[in-house]
Design a protein around this motif. Structure first.
Motif, mmCIF file in Angstrom:
data_model
loop_
_atom_site.group_PDB
_atom_site.id
_atom_site.type_symbol
_atom_site.label_atom_id
_atom_site.label_comp_id
_atom_site.label_asym_id
_atom_site.label_seq_id
_atom_site.Cartn_x
_atom_site.Cartn_y
_atom_site.Cartn_z
ATOM 1 N N THR A 139 0.943 -1.259 0.031
ATOM 2 C CA THR A 139 0.049 -0.124 0.125
ATOM 3 C C THR A 139 0.839 1.381 0.262
ATOM 4 O O THR A 139 0.416 2.187 -0.577
ATOM 5 C CB THR A 139 -1.050 -0.070 1.223
ATOM 6 O OG1 THR A 139 -0.222 -0.129 2.451
ATOM 7 C CG2 THR A 139 -1.978 -1.278 1.208
ATOM 8 N N ILE A 140 2.125 1.257 0.831
ATOM 9 C CA ILE A 140 3.015 2.462 0.786
ATOM 10 C C ILE A 140 3.473 2.561 -0.828
ATOM 11 O O ILE A 140 3.542 3.709 -1.294
ATOM 12 C CB ILE A 140 4.154 2.155 1.598
ATOM 13 C CG1 ILE A 140 3.427 2.048 3.034
ATOM 14 C CG2 ILE A 140 4.980 3.405 1.614
ATOM 15 C CD1 ILE A 140 4.321 1.764 4.136
ATOM 16 N N LEU A 141 3.942 1.505 -1.328
ATOM 17 C CA LEU A 141 4.348 1.518 -2.768
ATOM 18 C C LEU A 141 3.229 2.196 -3.639
ATOM 19 O O LEU A 141 3.553 2.992 -4.620
ATOM 20 C CB LEU A 141 4.558 0.345 -3.331
ATOM 21 C CG LEU A 141 6.265 -0.376 -2.979
ATOM 22 C CD1 LEU A 141 6.844 -0.112 -1.664
ATOM 23 C CD2 LEU A 141 6.821 -1.205 -3.689
ATOM 24 N N PHE A 142 2.021 1.916 -3.385
ATOM 25 C CA PHE A 142 0.889 2.023 -4.296
ATOM 26 C C PHE A 142 0.761 3.655 -3.975
ATOM 27 O O PHE A 142 0.271 4.388 -5.108
ATOM 28 C CB PHE A 142 -0.502 1.541 -3.800
ATOM 29 C CG PHE A 142 -1.563 1.938 -4.734
ATOM 30 C CD1 PHE A 142 -1.697 1.647 -6.245
ATOM 31 C CD2 PHE A 142 -2.573 2.784 -4.234
ATOM 32 C CE1 PHE A 142 -2.706 1.891 -6.798
ATOM 33 C CE2 PHE A 142 -3.492 3.199 -4.968
ATOM 34 C CZ PHE A 142 -3.953 2.840 -6.427
ATOM 35 N N ASP A 143 0.926 4.201 -2.549
ATOM 36 C CA ASP A 143 0.928 5.766 -2.401
ATOM 37 C C ASP A 143 2.067 6.446 -3.536
ATOM 38 O O ASP A 143 1.638 7.536 -4.147
ATOM 39 C CB ASP A 143 1.247 5.842 -1.151
ATOM 40 C CG ASP A 143 0.264 5.433 -0.216
ATOM 41 O OD1 ASP A 143 -0.817 5.044 -0.588
ATOM 42 O OD2 ASP A 143 0.488 5.577 1.117
ATOM 43 N N ASN A 144 3.148 5.856 -3.474
ATOM 44 C CA ASN A 144 4.346 6.430 -4.402
ATOM 45 C C ASN A 144 3.863 6.459 -5.903
ATOM 46 O O ASN A 144 4.036 7.388 -6.603
ATOM 47 C CB ASN A 144 5.659 5.732 -4.252
ATOM 48 C CG ASN A 144 6.766 6.041 -5.085
ATOM 49 O OD1 ASN A 144 6.798 7.464 -4.914
ATOM 50 N ND2 ASN A 144 7.281 5.538 -5.579
ATOM 51 N N LEU A 145 3.140 5.239 -6.286
ATOM 52 C CA LEU A 145 2.740 5.057 -7.453
ATOM 53 C C LEU A 145 1.603 6.090 -7.933
ATOM 54 O O LEU A 145 1.648 6.802 -8.950
ATOM 55 C CB LEU A 145 2.361 3.830 -7.950
ATOM 56 C CG LEU A 145 1.758 3.597 -9.417
ATOM 57 C CD1 LEU A 145 3.033 3.711 -10.410
ATOM 58 C CD2 LEU A 145 1.099 2.016 -9.312
ATOM 59 N N MET A 146 0.849 6.220 -7.053
ATOM 60 C CA MET A 146 -0.398 7.155 -7.129
ATOM 61 C C MET A 146 -0.129 8.717 -7.665
ATOM 62 O O MET A 146 -0.450 9.624 -8.273
ATOM 63 C CB MET A 146 -1.355 7.123 -6.010
ATOM 64 C CG MET A 146 -2.826 7.978 -6.221
ATOM 65 S SD MET A 146 -3.726 7.533 -4.782
ATOM 66 C CE MET A 146 -3.062 7.566 -3.426
ATOM 67 N N ILE A 147 1.148 9.048 -6.448
ATOM 68 C CA ILE A 147 1.743 10.348 -6.481
ATOM 69 C C ILE A 147 2.338 10.692 -7.825
ATOM 70 O O ILE A 147 1.945 11.901 -8.202
ATOM 71 C CB ILE A 147 2.461 10.598 -5.306
ATOM 72 C CG1 ILE A 147 1.620 10.409 -3.926
ATOM 73 C CG2 ILE A 147 3.216 11.860 -5.472
ATOM 74 C CD1 ILE A 147 0.838 11.695 -3.867
ATOM 75 N N ASN A 148 3.232 9.662 -8.100
ATOM 76 C CA ASN A 148 3.704 10.073 -9.442
ATOM 77 C C ASN A 148 2.696 10.079 -10.633
ATOM 78 O O ASN A 148 2.937 10.841 -11.490
ATOM 79 C CB ASN A 148 4.672 8.743 -9.717
ATOM 80 C CG ASN A 148 5.911 8.607 -8.795
ATOM 81 O OD1 ASN A 148 6.349 9.920 -8.197
ATOM 82 N ND2 ASN A 148 6.441 7.671 -8.347
ATOM 83 N N TRP A 149 1.799 9.082 -10.501
ATOM 84 C CA TRP A 149 0.805 9.305 -11.499
ATOM 85 C C TRP A 149 0.057 10.620 -11.624
ATOM 86 O O TRP A 149 -0.473 11.209 -12.652
ATOM 87 C CB TRP A 149 -0.370 8.177 -11.709
ATOM 88 C CG TRP A 149 -1.237 8.149 -12.699
ATOM 89 C CD1 TRP A 149 -1.192 7.644 -13.954
ATOM 90 C CD2 TRP A 149 -2.470 8.795 -12.562
ATOM 91 N NE1 TRP A 149 -2.395 7.901 -14.575
ATOM 92 C CE2 TRP A 149 -3.273 8.762 -13.631
ATOM 93 C CE3 TRP A 149 -3.429 9.382 -11.314
ATOM 94 C CZ2 TRP A 149 -4.499 8.942 -13.946
ATOM 95 C CZ3 TRP A 149 -4.503 9.729 -11.747
ATOM 96 C CH2 TRP A 149 -5.254 9.666 -12.854
#
Length: 401
Positions: free
Chosen positions: A258-268
């Motif tokens: 979920t933390i990695l998804f946070d990073n992915l979401m912010i980058n997107w």
């Protein structure tokens, strides 16, 4: 499942050669078997099987009633051992899946090893880079506003004392001077306080991740497997072991993802579409303000120790941004000009800091709260699923009768 057999018996972590640099590959047995958790859990299950076989062999030495009870206990332990083996195989497969998924979510960034390791890097960037840069910028701006408020107050006193006629009199007024102190107080008591509180919350998560990485699969999972294999403890202990096991799996695998998804979401969210062929970009990027947390430098107030002001005294001033106000030939009029310029840009400065702070709070408070909720929900559902395994196999406590 059979594809995992050669994977489990690899002798060590293979190496991937990129040019002349040899590095340990991610998502291999050596990369996934952190702290030898697979070996520890396999040893625990083996011990349970050996104990079950010993009990079954010793049962023939007892009378009929106790012999059947002991053989029932042995069969019960064997079934639970088989369930434990299946759980370990599923854990290994899930570890491989989450590692590869994390590698895709981080776009195979250099240095990626597994989701747990990269999530620690992501939180360390939030703590020690973005929050530090934002805090120093806000704090230095509040100090500058306090400085200009005091300068304007002193200039008002000087002009009023030396004015020869009312026409020459100069008066700023308490309300104008109070603007500097009011905005400075807002930055110090509100903005900086929010960053300080958020820093403490994120630091707790950052400190928990190494503990989870060390204890989840090497302590919590083996203890849970042993608790599942005790035939005389009753159903409540098994429910506790299922909850313990589900919590360990959720914390080690799901929470870092979920933390990695946070990073992915912010980058997107802040990825601008430069061409129609771009796949990883936000088509509604134009409706967002730019993501500025990556571009905030450490304030010059903290980056430079002393600046020397020209003039007959050659004074060394410890705060860099004061040099422009006090240096040069402007004197007091230059200070007035600098102060009024600062006053004119105050609204835009406050709006900019508000936007940066909103981005930081969203990334730390809102997203981490969602990550925690997802992890708890997954652990709850998995605990119920594990509790239904024994019921599906029609296996209950041996001594319940």
């Amino acid at each position: 499942m059979f594809e995992l057999i050669p994977f489990l018996f690899q002798s060590g972590p293979p190496t991937c050669t990129t040019g002349t640099i040899s590095t340990v590959c991610a998502c291999t047995f050596g990369g996934l078997n952190q702290n030898a958790w697979i070996n520890i859990n396999t040893l625990v299950v083996t011990m349970v099987i050996v104990i079950g076989g010993f009990i079954y062999a010793m049962a023939s030495l007892f009378p009929t009633l106790w012999r059947e009870r002991l053989r029932g206990a042995a069969r019960y332990e064997m079934i639970q051992a088989i369930v434990s083996i299946i759980i370990i195989l599923i854990l290994v497969a899930f570890a491989l899946f989450t590692c590869q998924l994390g590698q895709q979510m981080t776009m195979s960034v250099v240095g990626y090893q597994n989701p747990m390791q990269y999530s620690q890097i992501y939180l360390s960037q939030l703590l020690f880079q973005k929050s530090t840069a934002l805090f120093t910028e806000i704090y230095s701006e509040s100090v500058a506003l306090t400085f200009w408020g005091n300068v304007m107050d002193e200039l008002e006193t000087v002009f009023n004392n030396f004015a020869s006629t009312p026409f020459v009199g100069f008066e700023l007024g308490a309300s104008l001077v109070g603007i500097f102190f009011g905005f400075s107080s807002t930055l110090t008591t509100t903005y900086s306080a929010l960053i300080a509180v958020t820093f403490g919350v994120v630091f707790i998560y950052y400190a928990l991740l190494p503990l989870i990485a060390t204890l989840a699969l090497t302590v919590m999972v083996p203890v849970s497997l042993v608790m599942r294999s005790i035939p005389f403890a009753g159903p409540r202990l098994r429910e506790a072991s299922d909850s313990f096991l589900a919590l360990a799996i959720a914390m080690y695998f799901i929470f870092p993802l979920t933390i990695l998804f946070d990073n992915l979401m912010i980058n997107w969210m802040y990825a601008q579409c430069l061409s129609p062929s771009d796949m990883f970009c936000n088509p509604n990027y134009n409706f967002l303000t730019p993501y500025s947390l990556n571009n905030l430098p450490i304030s010059s107030m903290f980056a430079s120790s002393t600046v020397h002001v020209g003039g007959p005294f050659n004074v060394g001033i410890p705060l860099t941004f004061f040099g422009g106000a006090l240096g040069g030939l402007g004197g007091g009029f230059n200070a007035i000009n600098q102060g009024l310029s600062t006053l004119a840009t105050l609204p835009s400065v406050m709006v900019r800091f508000a936007g940066d702070l909103a981005q930081y709070l969203f990334e730390t408070i809102v997203l981490l709260a969602l990550d925690t909720a997802i992890t708890i929900g997954f652990a709850t559902g998995l605990a119920k699923a594990l509790g239904s395994i024994s019921r599906l196999m029609a296996v209950g406590p041996v001594w319940s009768a």
